[in-house]
Structure formats: C-alpha cells, structure tokens
Design a protein around this motif. Structure first.
Motif, PDB file in Angstrom:
ATOM      1  N   UNK A  48       0.825  -1.203   0.000  1.00  0.00           N
ATOM      2  CA  UNK A  48       0.000   0.000   0.000  1.00  0.00           C
ATOM      3  C   UNK A  48       0.862   1.257   0.000  1.00  0.00           C
ATOM      4  N   UNK A  49       1.946   1.219   0.777  1.00  0.00           N
ATOM      5  CA  UNK A  49       2.850   2.368   0.837  1.00  0.00           C
ATOM      6  C   UNK A  49       3.499   2.614  -0.528  1.00  0.00           C
ATOM      7  N   UNK A  50       3.912   1.550  -1.184  1.00  0.00           N
ATOM      8  CA  UNK A  50       4.507   1.686  -2.510  1.00  0.00           C
ATOM      9  C   UNK A  50       3.515   2.273  -3.510  1.00  0.00           C
ATOM     10  N   UNK A  51       2.294   1.772  -3.495  1.00  0.00           N
ATOM     11  CA  UNK A  51       1.282   2.256  -4.443  1.00  0.00           C
ATOM     12  C   UNK A  51       0.908   3.706  -4.191  1.00  0.00           C
ATOM     13  N   UNK A  52       0.923   4.113  -2.937  1.00  0.00           N
ATOM     14  CA  UNK A  52       0.627   5.520  -2.628  1.00  0.00           C
ATOM     15  C   UNK A  52       1.682   6.447  -3.206  1.00  0.00           C
ATOM     16  N   UNK A  53       2.928   5.997  -3.211  1.00  0.00           N
ATOM     17  CA  UNK A  53       3.976   6.819  -3.817  1.00  0.00           C
ATOM     18  C   UNK A  53       3.719   6.956  -5.318  1.00  0.00           C
ATOM     19  N   UNK A  54       3.317   5.872  -5.964  1.00  0.00           N
ATOM     20  CA  UNK A  54       2.959   5.925  -7.385  1.00  0.00           C
ATOM     21  C   UNK A  54       1.775   6.872  -7.615  1.00  0.00           C
ATOM     22  N   UNK A  55       0.731   6.752  -6.807  1.00  0.00           N
ATOM     23  CA  UNK A  55      -0.459   7.602  -6.956  1.00  0.00           C
ATOM     24  C   UNK A  55      -0.093   9.070  -6.762  1.00  0.00           C
ATOM     25  N   UNK A  98       4.537  -3.663  -5.909  1.00  0.00           N
ATOM     26  CA  UNK A  98       5.543  -4.713  -5.759  1.00  0.00           C
ATOM     27  C   UNK A  98       6.971  -4.199  -5.666  1.00  0.00           C
ATOM     28  N   UNK A  99       7.151  -2.873  -5.720  1.00  0.00           N
ATOM     29  CA  UNK A  99       8.503  -2.312  -5.661  1.00  0.00           C
ATOM     30  C   UNK A  99       8.488  -0.951  -4.975  1.00  0.00           C
TER      31      UNK A  99
END
Length: 282
Positions: A48-55, A98-99
């Motif tokens: 979730x933390x990784x995806x928030x950075x992408x968002x 995933x990254x």
C-alpha cells in the motif's frame, strides 16, 4: 499511511485531478486488498505504501494535464468509466505495489497519464498494458538497455532532419544530440541473460545470428543529401562506449513496441527529456 496519505495528496492537488485521485485510490485499495489478501500483514502494508507513492506521482501529472484546458479536464473526468483505462490503472497500481523503486513509480505514472490523451484502440493504448506488466519484472539495468536501444534505433528529433539546421553542419549537430542522449549510459553493462529476460517479457526480439550495423542504423534514409560522419562520432568517448555496448549484444536485439514504450520513458528519465509518441495515438 503516514506521512503520505490519499487525503493529503488529493487536497494538495485539488480540482478535477484531486477527484480523480480520490476515486482511483478508492478502487486501488480494493484491487490491492484482493491481490494481497493471502499475504502477510507487513507485505500488505508495504504494498500500500509503494502504491501511494505511485499515486502521488500520478496525481502531479494528472494535475498538469488538467491545467492544459477543458478538453483534458473532460478526459480526466471520463477516464475511469472506460474499461480499457481502468484495467491499465489497476495493472499500474498492482505493479507499483511490488517495488519501492521510485523510478519505476515515475515511469508507471507517466504511462498512465499519457494514456489519458490516447484513443482506446491506438498503438500506444494497446502497448501500454503490456508495458505496465513488464515494468514490475525488469531491473534498472534492463530498463537502461531498452533506453539506449530505443534511442539508437527509433528516437530522433522531430522533424528529422530539422529544417533549420544547414546540411553543412548537420553532422556536428546530430553528433552533439547523440552525445547528450547517450552519455548517461557510460556505466552500463549488458549480458546475454539480460536480452533473454527482455525477450521473455516481449520487450525485444533477440537473435544472436542477426547482426545490425550501427553505422547504418544512424545513417539517414537512402536518397538524402544530408550525411552523418559516423567515424567522428565513434571516436568520441561516448561513441566508443556505445560501440562497445553494441558489439556486446545490442546489435542482436530489436525493441518491440512494448520495449520502445519502456525505453523511451527510461531514456527520458535519465536525460530529463520528454519524447513525443508521434504516430502512436491513432
């Protein structure tokens, strides 16, 4: 979700882009919950933390798009109602989860935001979902390989050759352009396993029997009265390194449309450029 949260992101962005981000993350949380439902709690938190950075990176790009006018605002408002775009966003959120590599997040954010302005059945749209899947399975070196391959074989100034450049100085001008685009690969190394992996992800066609001549790759179309002094370029430090990489395996590889999308983005990130996908939007 601290210090980064969807509330903080959407509030900072505001407008149509802010609403887009809210809705995208509402869907994204459901997608991540389903995808990682059988994983350890810490893995889900990290995802979730990784995806928030992408968002967060996507939000900035969508905001810039919104500022370009009413037509783009409408595209943003309608985007999540289109199945093709919704699937791309889902793939990007799951891939970004995933990254923690911010370069990958940046690449995915540009991929999704660029897709907003392309037709659903365009070459870019058709390639973007496959490129999105591949990004999560590439390392930085392999993305750089796609970057240098795509630059050498397909990326050129638009129009090319530029009409404002006298043909007498074209060779010097093009050499400088190549050096500006290629000096970032001075520390790059390549192996045959990299190319086999890239081929397994449909990013390149790899054939150790087929060998391309770099001089011909950089030569202008037959019949042109403008010439490029390849020998002078190959004598520069950048030219020597490029020739070394070419002989080490680049000469056997041809980027697919998937590889070109990733390669263009990787190259642009390294050189701080924005290359247009001319002819990809139709």
């Amino acid at each position: 979700m601290e210090p980064l949260s969807i509330i903080a992101i959407s509030a900072a962005i505001g407008g149509v882009a802010g609403k887009f981000v809210d809705r995208a993350w509402e869907l994204g949380e459901k997608w991540l919950s389903n995808y990682f439902k059988d994983h350890a709690p810490k893995a889900r938190e990290e995802a979730e933390r990784n995806s928030l950075d992408f968002v967060n990176q996507l939000a900035e790009r969508v905001k810039t798009l919104e500022e370009q006018g009413e037509q783009h605002k409408k595209l943003i408002k309608d985007s999540l109602n289109h199945p093709d775009f919704s699937v791309l966003l889902q793939k990007a959120i799951v891939s970004s989860a995933q990254t923690d590599d911010k370069q990958k997040h940046e690449l995915l954010a540009r991929l999704v935001s660029d897709r907003l302005t392309k037709e659903p059945e365009s070459l870019f749209a058709l390639s973007s979902q496959l490129a999105c899947d591949a990004v999560a399975r590439l390392n930085v070196r392999q993305m750089k390989i796609l970057g240098i391959l795509t630059t050498l074989m397909f990326v050129r100034p638009h129009p090319f050759p530029p009409p404002q450049i006298p043909k007498e100085i074209f060779s010097v001008w093009f050499q400088r352009w190549l050096i500006e685009r290629l000096h970032v690969y001075q520390d790059l190394t390549v192996t045959s396993m990299d190319f086999l992996h890239l081929e397994s992800l449909s990013c390149v066609k790899w054939d150790p029997i087929v060998s391309r001549d770099l001089n011909k790759v950089l030569t202008l179309p037959e019949g042109s009265d403008i010439t490029f002094d390849y020998k002078a370029f190959s004598a520069t430090e950048v030219g020597k390194k490029v020739e070394e990489l070419w002989k080490s395996g680049l000469k056997h590889a041809l980027p697919t449309t998937i590889g070109q999308v990733i390669g263009i983005y990787a190259s642009d990130m390294l050189t701080n450029n924005t290359t247009s996908f001319n002819g990809w939007g139709e």
